[in-house]
Motif scaffolding. Structure first.
Motif, short mmCIF file in Angstrom:
data_model
loop_
_atom_site.label_atom_id
_atom_site.label_comp_id
_atom_site.label_asym_id
_atom_site.label_seq_id
_atom_site.Cartn_x
_atom_site.Cartn_y
_atom_site.Cartn_z
N ASP A 1 -3.21 2.41 1.11
CA ASP A 1 -2.79 1.95 2.44
C ASP A 1 -2.47 0.46 2.35
O ASP A 1 -3.10 -0.28 1.62
CB ASP A 1 -3.92 2.18 3.45
N PRO A 2 -1.48 -0.02 3.13
CA PRO A 2 -0.66 0.70 4.10
C PRO A 2 0.60 1.31 3.51
O PRO A 2 1.41 1.89 4.24
CB PRO A 2 -0.30 -0.38 5.10
N TYR A 3 0.79 1.19 2.20
CA TYR A 3 2.07 1.58 1.59
C TYR A 3 2.38 3.06 1.76
O TYR A 3 3.51 3.45 2.05
CB TYR A 3 2.07 1.22 0.10
N ARG A 4 1.37 3.91 1.55
CA ARG A 4 1.66 5.35 1.57
C ARG A 4 2.15 5.81 2.94
O ARG A 4 2.86 6.82 3.04
CB ARG A 4 0.42 6.14 1.15
N ALA A 5 1.77 5.11 4.01
CA ALA A 5 2.15 5.53 5.35
C ALA A 5 3.64 5.38 5.62
O ALA A 5 4.17 5.99 6.55
CB ALA A 5 1.36 4.74 6.40
N VAL A 6 4.34 4.55 4.81
CA VAL A 6 5.78 4.36 5.03
C VAL A 6 6.59 5.00 3.92
O VAL A 6 7.78 4.71 3.76
CB VAL A 6 6.14 2.86 5.16
N ALA A 7 5.98 5.91 3.16
CA ALA A 7 6.71 6.63 2.11
C ALA A 7 7.79 7.51 2.72
O ALA A 7 7.67 7.99 3.85
CB ALA A 7 5.74 7.48 1.30
N ALA A 8 8.83 7.74 1.96
CA ALA A 8 9.89 8.64 2.44
C ALA A 8 9.38 10.05 2.60
O ALA A 8 9.76 10.77 3.53
CB ALA A 8 11.07 8.61 1.47
N LEU A 9 8.48 10.47 1.71
CA LEU A 9 7.92 11.82 1.72
C LEU A 9 6.40 11.74 1.76
O LEU A 9 5.80 10.78 1.27
CB LEU A 9 8.36 12.60 0.48
N LEU A 10 5.80 12.77 2.30
CA LEU A 10 4.34 12.90 2.29
C LEU A 10 3.95 14.14 1.51
O LEU A 10 4.56 15.20 1.65
CB LEU A 10 3.79 13.03 3.73
N HIS A 11 2.93 13.98 0.68
CA HIS A 11 2.36 15.10 -0.06
C HIS A 11 0.99 15.38 0.53
O HIS A 11 0.07 14.56 0.40
CB HIS A 11 2.26 14.74 -1.54
#
Length: 233
Positions: free
Chosen positions: A217-227
């Motif tokens: 966090d916080p990077y993963r929250a603005v990813a193009a895709l979510l796994h």
């Protein structure tokens, strides 16, 4: 994403266990083949004839032992109950499919029913909470503003599709008996790269940075895709 999936499998199942895997919307079979090579029994479900042909060609080039561990079924992910009995799989993958499904809840409920108790559901979806980022970084300010108020978008293939929000999928997974266990971002740092871009010489460092961002966090929250990884109760 493969590293994230392997991490979740290693954390849930004993070392060396041959898992029953269903890959819904397997495409050209990249993940299905990878898991078959790892020793698992894999079923790929796909309706696109071109993708099926590519997957079959790739499978035909594998050694006999791997070919014996993988089968390809022509069908739609929304009809899993027609092809398989409930509880038939330890792992169900649904990667890059939900964006093409107008009402995903029935599909997700069907996938959850395919899982044995303790089974792992792996979803890869477009991140509906970050749709403004790509046009914003490209300087397309009208598109960026419009993206804040919708989950609809046009993908790189020129198709009008939809995204999912983390909070909504978290609630859905809880409601179908496969509550969210872990989630990651995918294409956090590399989403703006051109489709035909050549990988850098130090690709391992790139992957390490992307993987780190995808779990931080916080990077993963603005990813193009979510796994997202849910676990069947």
């Amino acid at each position: 994403m493969a590293r994230q999936l392997d991490e979740q499998i290693a954390g849930r199942f004993r070392v060396g266990q041959r898992l029953r895997v269903l890959d819904v919307g397997m495409g050209q079979g990249t993940q299905a083949l990878r898991l078959a090579r790892a020793g698992h029994q894999v079923t790929g479900l796909e309706r696109d004839q071109k993708m099926i042909s590519v997957a079959r060609e790739a499978l035909a080039a594998e050694p006999e032992g791997i070919r014996a561990r993988m089968r390809i079924v022509e069908g739609d992910g929304q009809d899993t109950g027609v092809h398989f009995l409930p509880g038939s799989f330890d792992v169900v993958l649904c990667h890059g499919v939900l964006m093409y499904v107008e009402e995903p809840d029935p599909l997700l409920a069907g996938l959850a029913r395919m899982l044995a108790p303790g089974g792992l559901l792996s979803l890869l979806v477009r991140n509906g909470d970050a749709l403004a980022l790509r046009p914003g970084l490209a300087g397309d300010w009208p598109a960026a503003l419009a993206a804040f108020d919708t989950t609809a978008y046009r993908n790189r293939l020129g198709l009008d599709v939809r995204a999912d929000r983390l909070a909504d999928l978290t609630a859905t997974l809880a409601g179908i008996g496969a509550p969210l266990h872990a989630w990651y971002g995918v294409r956090v740092l590399t989403d703006t790269a051109a489709d035909d871009a050549r990988p850098p010489a130090d690709v391992e460092t790139l992957l390490a940075a992307e993987e780190r961002a995808g779990r931080t966090d916080p990077y993963r929250a603005v990813a193009a895709l979510l796994h997202l990884c849910g676990v069947r109760g």
